[in-house]
Design an enzyme around this catalytic site. Structure first.
Site, PDB file in Angstrom:
ATOM      1  N   ASP A   8       0.863  -1.166   0.000  1.00 60.37           N
ATOM      2  CA  ASP A   8       0.000   0.000   0.000  1.00 60.37           C
ATOM      3  C   ASP A   8       0.915   1.236   0.000  1.00 60.37           C
ATOM      4  OD1 ASP A   8      -2.337   1.631   0.358  1.00 60.37           O
ATOM      5  OD2 ASP A   8      -1.786   1.780   2.473  1.00 60.37           O
ATOM      6  N   ASP A  10       0.017   4.952   0.992  1.00 63.34           N
ATOM      7  CA  ASP A  10      -0.109   5.928   2.086  1.00 63.34           C
ATOM      8  C   ASP A  10      -0.097   5.226   3.441  1.00 63.34           C
ATOM      9  OD1 ASP A  10      -0.310   7.918   0.136  1.00 63.34           O
ATOM     10  OD2 ASP A  10      -2.477   7.665  -0.008  1.00 63.34           O
ATOM     11  N   THR A  50      -2.494   1.134  -4.799  1.00 59.15           N
ATOM     12  CA  THR A  50      -3.039   2.224  -3.988  1.00 59.15           C
ATOM     13  C   THR A  50      -4.426   2.677  -4.437  1.00 59.15           C
ATOM     14  OG1 THR A  50      -2.552   4.477  -3.171  1.00 59.15           O
ATOM     15  CG2 THR A  50      -1.736   3.945  -5.367  1.00 59.15           C
ATOM     16  N   ASN A  51      -5.327   2.822  -3.468  1.00 59.31           N
ATOM     17  CA  ASN A  51      -6.641   3.450  -3.723  1.00 59.31           C
ATOM     18  C   ASN A  51      -6.459   4.959  -3.672  1.00 59.31           C
ATOM     19  OD1 ASN A  51      -7.872   0.940  -3.641  1.00 59.31           O
ATOM     20  ND2 ASN A  51      -8.974   1.287  -1.720  1.00 59.31           N
ATOM     21  N   GLN A  52      -6.863   5.661  -4.709  1.00 62.64           N
ATOM     22  CA  GLN A  52      -6.802   7.121  -4.705  1.00 62.64           C
ATOM     23  C   GLN A  52      -8.169   7.677  -5.107  1.00 62.64           C
ATOM     24  OE1 GLN A  52      -4.353   8.899  -3.458  1.00 62.64           O
ATOM     25  NE2 GLN A  52      -3.132   7.072  -3.010  1.00 62.64           N
ATOM     26  N   CYS A  89      -6.062   2.676  -8.149  1.00 59.82           N
ATOM     27  CA  CYS A  89      -7.513   2.721  -8.350  1.00 59.82           C
ATOM     28  C   CYS A  89      -7.964   4.154  -8.080  1.00 59.82           C
ATOM     29  CB  CYS A  89      -8.252   1.773  -7.422  1.00 59.82           C
ATOM     30  SG  CYS A  89     -10.036   2.116  -7.428  1.00 59.82           S
ATOM     31  N   HIS A  91     -11.015   5.242  -8.403  1.00 66.31           N
ATOM     32  CA  HIS A  91     -12.486   5.215  -8.344  1.00 66.31           C
ATOM     33  C   HIS A  91     -13.027   5.339  -6.928  1.00 66.31           C
ATOM     34  CE1 HIS A  91     -11.234   2.471 -11.794  1.00 66.31           C
ATOM     35  NE2 HIS A  91     -11.720   3.552 -12.375  1.00 66.31           N
ATOM     36  N   CYS A  99     -16.064  -0.604  -9.042  1.00 63.73           N
ATOM     37  CA  CYS A  99     -15.012  -1.092  -9.932  1.00 63.73           C
ATOM     38  C   CYS A  99     -14.464  -2.386  -9.350  1.00 63.73           C
ATOM     39  CB  CYS A  99     -13.897  -0.052 -10.047  1.00 63.73           C
ATOM     40  SG  CYS A  99     -13.013   0.187  -8.490  1.00 63.73           S
ATOM     41  N   LYS A 103      -9.356  -1.589  -3.548  1.00 69.59           N
ATOM     42  CA  LYS A 103      -9.139  -2.531  -2.455  1.00 69.59           C
ATOM     43  C   LYS A 103     -10.285  -2.410  -1.444  1.00 69.59           C
ATOM     44  CE  LYS A 103      -5.155  -0.549  -1.748  1.00 69.59           C
ATOM     45  NZ  LYS A 103      -3.895  -0.127  -1.076  1.00 69.59           N
TER      46      LYS A 103
HETATM   47 MG   LIG Z   1      -2.764   3.205   3.556  1.00 67.68          MG
HETATM   48 ZN   LIG Z   2     -11.050   1.074  -9.179  1.00 69.12          ZN
END
Ligand SMILES: [Mg+2]
Ligand SMILES: [Zn+2]
Length: 178
Positions: A8, A10, A50-52, A89, A91, A99, A103
């Site tokens: 991951d 962050d 990473t999820n953004q 990601c 979304h 999507c 995660k």
């Molecule tokens: Mg994190």
């Molecule tokens: Zn996504």
């Protein structure tokens, strides 16, 4: 086949900053350089997943995400190290629908595995949220670890964290598999 450490971003690779989008605020977490060097020595690729959702929410653009990744690349290059690939990601279900890459869905890991010939069953996920840990499990990694940095210490207090393997920092994570 390759093997990888999926990290991951962050709170794991860089210090947790709410909606981080400024290279000036991008700082590596403790022991990250040493840990990544060790991962490479042991033959692992190092892949950020990473999820953004700040992108979907209109808080920042993909260009700003790339600028943060450029800064991470620069900080690591100064120490002779690198991230082998970044998977993002952008979304959020409330903004642009469900999507398969946000995660804990395993999409980012599956895509990275496909594009880099990674054997997921020989690979390890490290994150500071239980959703990261679940992403690794959903993808079928060998081990999915919760780290104390970022949100990790707080996440560890949740009842769902009882069975989760916990490490203090990234160096400890890689040393488990040396
Ligand atoms: Mg994190
Ligand atoms: Zn996504």
């Amino acid at each position: 086949m390759n093997k990888a450490f999926f990290l991951d971003r962050d709170g794991v690779v860089v210090k947790q900053v709410h909606y981080l989008c400024d290279p000036e605020q991008t700082e590596l977490e403790k022991n990250v350089v040493t840990a990544i060097r060790r991962m490479h020595e042991l033959g692992y690729l190092v892949v950020v997943v990473t999820n953004q959702s700040g992108v979907a929410r209109g808080k920042f653009t993909m260009k700003e995400v790339e600028a943060v990744h450029g800064k991470i690349t620069q900080l690591l290059a100064a120490e002779g190290e690198k991230i082998d690939a970044f998977y993002i990601c952008p979304h959020h279900p409330e903004y642009d629908g469900v999507c398969d890459c946000r995660k804990p869905a395993p999409g980012l890991i599956l895509q990275a595995a496909d594009e880099h010939g990674i054997d997921i069953a020989q690979s390890i996920m490290v994150g500071d949220k239980l959703s990261d840990v679940r992403c690794g499990i959903n993808a079928g990694v060998k081990a999915s670890l919760l780290i104390s940095t970022g949100y990790g210490s707080g996440e560890r207090e949740k009842p769902e964290a009882a069975e989760v393997l916990f490490v203090n920092d990234l160096k400890e994570a890689v040393d488990k598999f040396a």
